[in-house]
Design an enzyme around this catalytic site. Structure first.
Site, mmCIF file in Angstrom:
data_model
loop_
_atom_site.group_PDB
_atom_site.id
_atom_site.type_symbol
_atom_site.label_atom_id
_atom_site.label_comp_id
_atom_site.label_asym_id
_atom_site.label_seq_id
_atom_site.Cartn_x
_atom_site.Cartn_y
_atom_site.Cartn_z
ATOM 1 N N ASN A 5 0.854 -1.179 0.000
ATOM 2 C CA ASN A 5 0.000 0.000 0.000
ATOM 3 C C ASN A 5 0.894 1.234 0.000
ATOM 4 O O ASN A 5 1.478 1.591 1.021
ATOM 5 C CB ASN A 5 -0.910 -0.013 1.232
ATOM 6 C CG ASN A 5 -1.818 1.204 1.299
ATOM 7 O OD1 ASN A 5 -1.934 1.968 0.353
ATOM 8 N ND2 ASN A 5 -2.470 1.381 2.439
ATOM 9 N N LYS A 7 0.055 4.263 -0.304
ATOM 10 C CA LYS A 7 -0.626 5.415 0.296
ATOM 11 C C LYS A 7 -0.413 6.654 -0.598
ATOM 12 O O LYS A 7 -0.362 6.525 -1.816
ATOM 13 C CB LYS A 7 -0.169 5.610 1.739
ATOM 14 C CG LYS A 7 -0.345 4.325 2.571
ATOM 15 C CD LYS A 7 -0.070 4.516 4.040
ATOM 16 C CE LYS A 7 -0.247 3.190 4.768
ATOM 17 N NZ LYS A 7 -0.075 3.328 6.233
ATOM 18 N N HIS A 91 -9.497 0.560 5.146
ATOM 19 C CA HIS A 91 -8.208 0.803 5.799
ATOM 20 C C HIS A 91 -8.403 1.726 6.997
ATOM 21 O O HIS A 91 -9.256 2.617 6.989
ATOM 22 C CB HIS A 91 -7.221 1.414 4.813
ATOM 23 C CG HIS A 91 -5.809 1.409 5.298
ATOM 24 N ND1 HIS A 91 -5.324 2.364 6.168
ATOM 25 C CD2 HIS A 91 -4.777 0.551 5.077
ATOM 26 C CE1 HIS A 91 -4.054 2.109 6.440
ATOM 27 N NE2 HIS A 91 -3.695 1.015 5.797
ATOM 28 N N GLU A 93 -6.855 4.192 8.056
ATOM 29 C CA GLU A 93 -6.736 5.621 7.770
ATOM 30 C C GLU A 93 -8.002 6.169 7.138
ATOM 31 O O GLU A 93 -8.372 7.322 7.392
ATOM 32 C CB GLU A 93 -5.516 5.856 6.876
ATOM 33 C CG GLU A 93 -4.213 5.602 7.613
ATOM 34 C CD GLU A 93 -3.027 5.332 6.717
ATOM 35 O OE1 GLU A 93 -1.953 5.044 7.265
ATOM 36 O OE2 GLU A 93 -3.172 5.383 5.478
ATOM 37 N N GLU A 163 -5.249 -5.634 10.414
ATOM 38 C CA GLU A 163 -4.246 -4.603 10.676
ATOM 39 C C GLU A 163 -4.455 -4.034 12.080
ATOM 40 O O GLU A 163 -5.333 -3.215 12.290
ATOM 41 C CB GLU A 163 -4.300 -3.495 9.618
ATOM 42 C CG GLU A 163 -5.699 -2.984 9.272
ATOM 43 C CD GLU A 163 -5.655 -1.704 8.459
ATOM 44 O OE1 GLU A 163 -4.639 -1.454 7.803
ATOM 45 O OE2 GLU A 163 -6.640 -0.955 8.514
ATOM 46 N N GLY A 169 2.567 1.976 11.018
ATOM 47 C CA GLY A 169 3.401 3.166 10.937
ATOM 48 C C GLY A 169 4.083 3.524 12.240
ATOM 49 O O GLY A 169 4.685 4.592 12.362
ATOM 50 N N SER A 209 3.174 -3.099 10.123
ATOM 51 C CA SER A 209 4.639 -2.943 10.167
ATOM 52 C C SER A 209 5.377 -4.218 9.785
ATOM 53 O O SER A 209 6.282 -4.673 10.494
ATOM 54 C CB SER A 209 5.089 -2.453 11.558
ATOM 55 O OG SER A 209 4.591 -1.162 11.820
#
Length: 246
Positions: A5, A7, A91, A93, A163, A169, A209
């Site tokens: 991904n 992003k 996701h 985010e 996730e 991150g 990660s």
């Protein structure tokens, strides 16, 4: 499957160079390799992957309607017409920054499936939920709301990415045992609702990660079928090493 991904990173020139470098590093992959790229790059990366067996392209999002006055949005029909193979939905985010919930994500999943684009459905818990011991309850509710109205044949087209939000991150990774426990829980949920055949055929990725130095141990867990890789997917050699670890 190993999916990267990207992003909101890379210009078109940088993205083309990155994808080409990964393809050259990996050679013929022993698993599916997916590039999740910014919308502006979908057609150019699709052109690259169409000539490289085992490589695919994914959109990072899509709208839940077929068409209309939705400035800046892209529909599943548009993705399908462009030859896009997968779309990342749900996701963390998108949930955090844009307020998406599983009712909306469910609607997107249905549109993607109807258009012939395979969803990579993301689910996972935040740190306070994990610390309170409520991670299975929260992830179970996400899966139930997003997926449990699908038919079995539709579910066969869905990839799930677990996730843990606290490991995205941050440089913190769930232990292989923590990842395995949640993946096994998710697979049991799929088994209980859709049956053994669907559960066994469902690809469940770990997305928190993943790096070259932990990929082999994570991927060695019996219910971890690969990874959804964030920052490490922006380094061609590192991402190729993750692919080769599966």
């Amino acid at each position: 499957m190993v999916a990267g991904n990207w992003k909101m990173n890379t210009t078109p020139a940088e993205g083309a160079a990155l994808a080409q470098a990964v393809i050259e590093h990996v050679g013929t992959p022993g698993t599916k390799v997916v590039f999740g790229v910014p919308a502006i790059q979908l057609t150019q990366i699709q052109a690259l992957t169409s000539k490289a067996p085992g490589f695919y392209v994914a959109a990072q999002n899509m709208h839940q309607e077929d068409s209309g006055a939705y400035t800046g949005e892209i529909s599943a029909r548009m993705l399908a017409a462009a030859g896009v193979d997968y779309v990342i939905l749900g996701h963390s985010e998108r949930r955090d920054y844009f307020g998406e919930d599983d009712t909306l994500i469910h609607a997107k999943i249905l549109k993607a499936l109807a258009a012939g684009v395979q969803p990579i459905y993301c689910c996972g818990e935040k740190l306070n939920i994990r610390q309170a011991g409520n991670h299975e309850m929260v992830v179970g509710k996400q899966i139930e709301q997003a997926l449990f109205t699908l038919e079995a044949e539709q579910m066969r087209q869905v990839v799930i990415a677990y996730e843990p939000v606290w490991a995205i991150g941050t440089g913190v990774t769930a232990s292989p045992e923590q990842a395995q426990d949640m993946h096994a829980f998710i697979r049991r949920m799929i088994h209980n609702y859709f049956g053994q055949d669907v559960a066994e055929s469902t690809t469940i990725l770990y997305g928190g990660s993943v790096k070259p130095d932990n990929a082999e141990e994570l991927f060695g867990m019996p219910d971890v079928d690969g990874g959804l890789v964030g920052g490490a997917s922006l380094d061609a050699a590192g991402f190729a090493a993750i692919v080769k670890a599966l």
